[in-house]
Design a protein around this motif. Sequence first.
Motif, PDB file in Angstrom:
ATOM      1  N   ILE A 202      -4.088   7.327  19.032  1.00 25.61           N
ATOM      2  CA  ILE A 202      -3.932   8.287  17.807  1.00 25.61           C
ATOM      3  C   ILE A 202      -3.973   7.450  16.394  1.00 25.61           C
ATOM      4  O   ILE A 202      -3.052   6.443  16.347  1.00 25.61           O
ATOM      5  N   VAL A 203      -4.762   7.667  15.460  1.00 23.45           N
ATOM      6  CA  VAL A 203      -4.525   7.008  14.183  1.00 23.45           C
ATOM      7  C   VAL A 203      -3.836   8.150  13.304  1.00 23.45           C
ATOM      8  O   VAL A 203      -4.041   9.483  13.155  1.00 23.45           O
ATOM      9  N   VAL A 204      -2.855   7.549  12.577  1.00 20.02           N
ATOM     10  CA  VAL A 204      -2.105   8.279  11.453  1.00 20.02           C
ATOM     11  C   VAL A 204      -2.343   7.645  10.188  1.00 20.02           C
ATOM     12  O   VAL A 204      -2.264   6.429   9.945  1.00 20.02           O
ATOM     13  N   THR A 205      -2.953   8.565   9.170  1.00 20.83           N
ATOM     14  CA  THR A 205      -3.111   8.051   7.858  1.00 20.83           C
ATOM     15  C   THR A 205      -2.382   8.386   6.963  1.00 20.83           C
ATOM     16  O   THR A 205      -1.978   9.625   7.034  1.00 20.83           O
ATOM     17  N   GLY A 206      -1.986   7.386   5.907  1.00 17.86           N
ATOM     18  CA  GLY A 206      -1.266   8.011   4.952  1.00 17.86           C
ATOM     19  C   GLY A 206       0.145   7.301   4.918  1.00 17.86           C
ATOM     20  O   GLY A 206       0.584   6.761   6.006  1.00 17.86           O
ATOM     21  N   SER A 207       1.046   7.223   3.947  1.00 22.03           N
ATOM     22  CA  SER A 207       2.358   6.780   3.839  1.00 22.03           C
ATOM     23  C   SER A 207       3.326   7.392   3.190  1.00 22.03           C
ATOM     24  O   SER A 207       4.446   6.919   3.001  1.00 22.03           O
TER      25      SER A 207
ATOM     26  N   GLN B   8      -0.657   3.577  12.053  1.00 22.40           N
ATOM     27  CA  GLN B   8      -0.579   3.854  10.928  1.00 22.40           C
ATOM     28  C   GLN B   8      -1.639   2.995   9.864  1.00 22.40           C
ATOM     29  O   GLN B   8      -1.137   1.982   9.797  1.00 22.40           O
ATOM     30  N   LEU B   9      -2.260   4.074   9.309  1.00 23.10           N
ATOM     31  CA  LEU B   9      -3.395   3.175   8.433  1.00 23.10           C
ATOM     32  C   LEU B   9      -3.022   3.824   6.898  1.00 23.10           C
ATOM     33  O   LEU B   9      -2.998   4.848   6.714  1.00 23.10           O
ATOM     34  N   LYS B  10      -2.516   2.585   6.052  1.00 27.64           N
ATOM     35  CA  LYS B  10      -2.235   2.942   4.632  1.00 27.64           C
ATOM     36  C   LYS B  10      -3.459   2.669   3.747  1.00 27.64           C
ATOM     37  O   LYS B  10      -4.506   2.176   4.231  1.00 27.64           O
ATOM     38  N   GLY B  11      -3.179   2.738   2.673  1.00 25.21           N
ATOM     39  CA  GLY B  11      -4.376   2.222   1.524  1.00 25.21           C
ATOM     40  C   GLY B  11      -5.380   0.877   1.912  1.00 25.21           C
ATOM     41  O   GLY B  11      -6.561   1.076   1.742  1.00 25.21           O
ATOM     42  N   GLY B  12      -4.549  -0.094   2.075  1.00 24.16           N
ATOM     43  CA  GLY B  12      -5.361  -1.446   2.248  1.00 24.16           C
ATOM     44  C   GLY B  12      -5.908  -1.301   3.580  1.00 24.16           C
ATOM     45  O   GLY B  12      -6.830  -2.241   3.808  1.00 24.16           O
ATOM     46  N   ASP B  13      -5.764  -0.582   4.762  1.00 24.89           N
ATOM     47  CA  ASP B  13      -6.369  -0.531   5.810  1.00 24.89           C
ATOM     48  C   ASP B  13      -7.524   0.507   5.739  1.00 24.89           C
ATOM     49  O   ASP B  13      -8.519   0.479   6.703  1.00 24.89           O
ATOM     50  N   LEU B  14      -7.580   1.416   4.733  1.00 23.23           N
ATOM     51  CA  LEU B  14      -8.774   2.402   4.693  1.00 23.23           C
ATOM     52  C   LEU B  14      -9.684   1.961   3.651  1.00 23.23           C
ATOM     53  O   LEU B  14     -10.804   2.630   3.688  1.00 23.23           O
ATOM     54  N   TYR B  15      -9.231   1.420   2.517  1.00 18.57           N
ATOM     55  CA  TYR B  15     -10.385   0.904   1.671  1.00 18.57           C
ATOM     56  C   TYR B  15     -10.273  -0.426   1.120  1.00 18.57           C
ATOM     57  O   TYR B  15      -9.457  -1.090   1.320  1.00 18.57           O
ATOM     58  N   GLN B  16     -11.375  -0.688   0.660  1.00 18.69           N
ATOM     59  CA  GLN B  16     -11.725  -2.131  -0.075  1.00 18.69           C
ATOM     60  C   GLN B  16     -12.611  -1.783  -1.260  1.00 18.69           C
ATOM     61  O   GLN B  16     -13.555  -1.091  -1.384  1.00 18.69           O
TER      62      GLN B  16
END
Length: 400
Positions: free
Chosen positions: A181-186, A222-230
């Motif tokens: 399971i992936v959770v996005t956001g913080s 859990q994927l936060k900003g740095g995990d999702l965008y570059q």
Amino acid sequence: MIRIGLIREGKIPSDNRVALTPAQCKWIHKNSGDVQIVVQSSPQRCFTDKEYRQAGVEVKEDVNDCDILFGIKEVPVSMLIPGKTYLFFSHTRKKQPYNQALFRAMMNHQITLIDYECLEHEDGQRIIGFGFFAGVVGAHNGMMAWGKRSGAYDLVRVCEQKSFHELIHTYFGLRIPAIKIVVTGSGRVAHGILEIMNLMGVHEVEPDEYLQRQYTYPVYTQLKGGDLYQHRSSGAYNRAHFHEQPEEYTGKFLPYARETDVLMNGIYWDKNIPRLFEAQDIRESSFRIQTIADITDDAHGSVPINLGDQTIADPVYGVDRRTLQKTAPYLPGSIDVMAVGNLPNELPRDASRYFGEQLIKYILEDLVKRNGSGVIQRATMLDKGKLTPHFDYLSDYAGV
């Protein structure tokens, strides 16, 4: 004496949440001699008129004599009272076309609008909201949908439980297979999702391990900003710069789509922010995701196959991987999407209690004393019908 009115919700479908519970109103009356709460009678509210009266709160139909009016959802134009100060979620800060007529009507009625969504701390963090319980309900519904698709277990509906505490008891004995399971956001939404992951016994792993390993038990990352965008050129991520210039960034989510069974989406999105993936990506055989709980619920937004809202009664639909068209849920060759705009309504009493606590702690005193609070000034979209400087960018939307 400042009179605050809790208005009856008029938007259809009706919302049953409130800004202040009976117990909170009673506390305000006891601890603040210059504030009186009045409640507009409502048959739909999660707390009854009788409960407010038992707490010593006046309940009546006409709230024209109130100075400030608290609602939750958008107020229908026909219910607006000219010249009043309103607090509610107007859903206009992104120039939402479906509320443009409401915004212009508030200007014509010389209304002062303070939007809950715009109440922020100095660092930009939201002060109050229902996000935590949106995350709780959305995560439960996402896991419920995956259970129905797989046949591995059967979860109850949240709306059939009297409270969050009662919901937790339904997880005893729940056995979830070895899914990823992936959770996005913080933010608050993500915190609500994580609460459910932990209550269900899903183990947290780091993003790099998640991509590299398979597990014999259920896991989430859990994927936060740095995990999702570059950044497109540097490959780096800077949070402040990202929020100022999101169009200079590209997404990096797709590797996770190849390793994930369930996506729990809790990130903020607007039109300049990269999507997690593109709609055509779901046609690829490597796209493993079977269930998406799009809890932030932006149609065609960060989850491009969010084709619009469902309802609490019927929260899940399918999207055909080949045609990208909406289907019934749980069909072969489709991905299930849970997208509901009023998820906290499934736990309205808990959600209202949480919301009111934040309202009392951070907003009420400054609002009543009218002491020029920067927090309230920055959230005031209209002042007696006029756009405030912070919201000048809405001038075309407002027709001025």
